[in-house]
Design an enzyme around this catalytic site. Structure first.
Site, PDB file in Angstrom:
ATOM      1  CB  SER A 115      -0.792   0.074   1.379  1.00 47.11           C
ATOM      2  OG  SER A 115      -1.504   1.267   1.346  1.00 47.11           O
ATOM      3  CE  LYS A 240      -8.280  -2.810  -3.487  1.00 46.79           C
ATOM      4  NZ  LYS A 240      -9.124  -1.858  -2.868  1.00 46.79           N
TER       5      LYS A 240
END
Length: 380
Positions: A115, A240
């Site tokens: 991330s 996403k």
């Protein structure tokens, strides 16, 4: 002197066993940060209900003596049709954080998605080896954003996953009520802006992380940003946070090689549909060659089979990995991924499937009418 026998270690036979162990160990506010959704958490609950409504029609007498779950995701090999979802601040759950999770993923042969808000830098995590992808939140400063892209490329990341469903953070009431802040030892190792200090001190009026992301993230992304990114990198791009099939098609037109059908685990727009209900339409919408992955609510090998039978190329696993990390660090995540592999292998054998391609040829039905859902018919 006779001492009492040591307690038996807890059995970890299901994902829910990992959840129960982790929740018993985590501080209340951290447990809520992991478990919670936005608003009244209707979308969070809908994800599980919808997956439980998917039935798969097994095939018999197909001569499949074994099942091989290996596949290719975004051009990278994977021992299972899954990737470890991008999840922020993993040192909240275990001191080894992302390093433990990445090592377990590498050992299992599945991609690990680091991330932007990782508590360990992309360079350190990439040093673990294995298939390493990088999740990108578009920051307000384009120079910082492309600096992250360049760092990911230099570190050897194989895929960029751009999250597009966080113009602002959803109103996660558990975090608001807990006045959630990051502990002093946990930080965003990839974001160098001084604004991240607010994530530690808070403002006394709700979630400090919501304040932090509002200061850091670009609030007005458009398709031109995906096109710009496509022009600036040779890496595959996966978008996403898509639910609308038209958006899935548009992402492919903008240069994405994959899309993740996701409602962010019920943590963004409360009242959005369960991710799996939008999966078949998205599969139909994208051109050949654009892969489709399902995120939000996957809790076992049977869920992976369900997603593949509805047309997905693979899934992203989120909260279960965090529970396993909290429960046992690297060994916990290794155990979880092994459990998912065993469950998927058994489900494939019982469905008469020798490989992932055979699973995607199964018929699946999403039954019932509880959630808003475009699918109430048999899907090939």
């Amino acid at each position: 002197m006779t001492y009492p026998a040591a307690p038996e270690p807890p059995r970890l036979d299901t994902v829910d066993d990992y959840r129960a162990l982790a929740e018993a160990m985590l501080p209340d506010a951290v447990r809520d940060f992991v478990a919670g959704g936005s608003g009244s958490e209707t979308t969070l609950a809908a994800n599980r209900r919808a997956l439980d409504r998917v039935t798969v029609l097994p095939r018999v007498l197909r001569g499949a003596e074994r099942a091989d779950p290996c596949t290719t995701l975004a051009g990278t090999p994977a021992a299972l049709p899954l990737a470890v979802a991008p999840m922020a601040y993993q040192q909240l759950y275990h001191p080894d954080g992302e390093m433990a999770t990445a090592r377990a993923a590498a050992s299992a042969g599945v991609p690990f998605i680091s991330s932007t808000l990782s508590s360990v830098s992309v360079e350190e995590v990439a040093g673990v080896g294995g298939e390493h992808w990088f999740q990108l939140y578009w920051l307000k400063d384009d120079r910082e954003t492309f600096g992250l892209v360049e760092r990911a490329e230099a570190a050897g990341c194989r895929v960029l996953v751009v999250t597009v469903d966080v113009p602002i953070m959803g109103r996660r009431l558990r975090d608001v009520r807990n006045l959630f802040t990051l502990p002093a030892g946990v930080r965003s190792a990839n974001v160098r802006s001084g604004a991240q200090s607010v994530a530690h001190r808070g403002n006394g009026a709700g979630s400090a992380l919501a304040t932090h992301t509002a200061a850091e993230f670009h609030p007005g992304l458009g398709w031109e940003h995906i096109e710009l990114l496509r022009s600036r990198t040779s890496l595959p791009i996966v978008v996403k946070g898509i639910l609308d099939p038209g958006d899935a098609r548009r992402a492919a037109e903008a240069g994405a090689t994959g899309v993740v059908i996701s409602n962010h685990g019920g943590r963004q727009l409360d009242g959005a549909p369960a991710s799996v209900t939008m999966l078949p339409a998205a599969v139909e919408a994208v051109p050949a060659g654009c892969q489709v992955y399902l995120d939000s609510g996957i809790r076992g090998g049977t869920d992976i089979l369900r997603a593949l039978a509805l047309g997905a190329d693979g899934v992203l696993i989120g909260r279960p990995v965090i529970w396993a990390l909290a429960a046992g660090g690297q060994a916990g995540v290794t155990g979880l991924l092994g459990l998912l592999a065993a469950e998927l292998h058994a489900a494939m054998r019982l469905a008469g499937c020798a490989d992932v391609a055979a699973v995607r040829e199964l018929s699946a039905v999403l039954t019932g009418s509880g959630d808003r859902c475009p699918l109430d018919e048999t899907m090939g």
